[in-house]
Write an enzyme that holds these catalytic residues in place. Structure first.
Site, short mmCIF file in Angstrom:
data_model
loop_
_atom_site.label_atom_id
_atom_site.label_comp_id
_atom_site.label_asym_id
_atom_site.label_seq_id
_atom_site.Cartn_x
_atom_site.Cartn_y
_atom_site.Cartn_z
N GLY A 137 32.50 40.58 38.18
CA GLY A 137 32.62 41.66 39.18
C GLY A 137 32.29 41.26 40.60
O GLY A 137 31.87 42.11 41.38
N ASN A 181 34.38 40.41 43.02
CA ASN A 181 35.28 41.11 43.94
C ASN A 181 35.00 42.61 43.96
O ASN A 181 35.10 43.25 45.02
CB ASN A 181 36.74 40.84 43.56
N LYS A 228 48.11 49.01 22.36
CA LYS A 228 47.90 48.92 23.80
C LYS A 228 48.37 50.18 24.52
O LYS A 228 47.75 50.62 25.50
CB LYS A 228 48.62 47.69 24.35
N MET A 279 41.46 40.79 33.23
CA MET A 279 42.11 39.68 32.54
C MET A 279 43.05 40.15 31.43
O MET A 279 43.06 39.62 30.32
CB MET A 279 41.05 38.73 31.98
N ARG A 280 43.84 41.15 31.75
CA ARG A 280 44.77 41.69 30.76
C ARG A 280 46.06 42.07 31.48
O ARG A 280 46.02 42.62 32.58
CB ARG A 280 44.14 42.92 30.11
N LEU A 281 47.19 41.77 30.85
CA LEU A 281 48.46 42.18 31.44
C LEU A 281 48.58 43.70 31.42
O LEU A 281 48.31 44.33 30.39
CB LEU A 281 49.64 41.57 30.66
N ASN A 307 46.88 43.26 42.89
CA ASN A 307 46.07 42.23 42.25
C ASN A 307 45.73 41.16 43.27
O ASN A 307 46.49 40.93 44.21
CB ASN A 307 46.83 41.60 41.07
N HIS A 363 44.79 37.05 43.50
CA HIS A 363 44.94 35.85 42.67
C HIS A 363 44.50 34.62 43.46
O HIS A 363 44.83 34.50 44.64
CB HIS A 363 46.41 35.69 42.25
#
Length: 199
Positions: free
Chosen positions: A19, A21, A73, A98-100, A115, A117
């Site tokens: 956490g 960010n 999901k 960390m999940r699509l 997002n 990156h």
């Protein structure tokens, strides 16, 4: 909703890990009362992660459930969607999630999910971007803020900043440098998106 600030864009931050960010965004919100965003909900697929603890200590409402607690999901994301609607969230901000993101959330928040990156996309997508940059022996990498689509770090780019790579840097060294840039770029880019789109 409790704590609502008139005129602010209500955002939800999605997290899975330490956490850093999220903390940077919470600190920025505290230090800059004119920031046009208000973090009203933190969402996590890891109920025991450090990011969830950070949010709770800050008094921010948390939705934290593991995907395996649901039939699939889609059911998991439908539950998240109910929470987002309850808190009237206008913009989703991924910060180490960390999940699509699946169709349930993508369709409900099309072009409203950001997002961050740790590379200059399209170079080095995926979870090991910093390690991959070092392995490629590049002289610079960077940070990218982009909209989320169905792919892995493939959505339209909103902002980028270069991070120099010095000879002999370790992954920890480079990660520290990348994080410093992320913590500046993300709140500024979120503000720009909100103002440009009048959210």
């Amino acid at each position: 909703m409790p704590g609502q600030i008139r005129g602010k864009c209500r955002i939800s931050v999605f997290v899975s890990g330490t956490g850093t960010n999220l903390q940077a965004l919470m600190d920025y919100q505290q230090l800059h009362p004119d920031w046009p965003a208000e973090i009203v909900l933190v969402v996590s697929d890891k109920p025991r992660c450090q990011a969830v603890d950070r949010a709770r200590r800050a008094g921010i409402p948390v939705f934290a459930n593991e995907v395996k607690a649901y039939p699939d999901k889609a059911a998991y994301e439908a539950d998240i969607l109910r929470a987002l609607q309850e808190y009237d969230v206008a913009l989703i901000v991924l910060a180490g999630y960390m999940r699509l993101v699946g169709p349930t959330l993508l369709n409900a928040y099309r072009n409203r999910i950001l997002n961050i990156h740790p590379s200059l996309l399209p170079a080095f997508p995926g979870r090991t971007a910093v390690r991959d940059a070092l392995a490629a022996n590049v002289s610079e990498t960077g940070v990218t803020v982009h909209y989320v689509d169905e792919g892995i770090d493939t959505g339209p780019i909103v902002a980028q900043r270069v991070v120099p790579v010095e000879p002999g840097m370790t992954e920890a060294d480079l990660l520290e440098r990348v994080h410093a840039v992320e913590h500046e770029l993300y709140p500024a880019t979120i503000a720009q998106v909100i103002m440009d789109r009048q959210m």
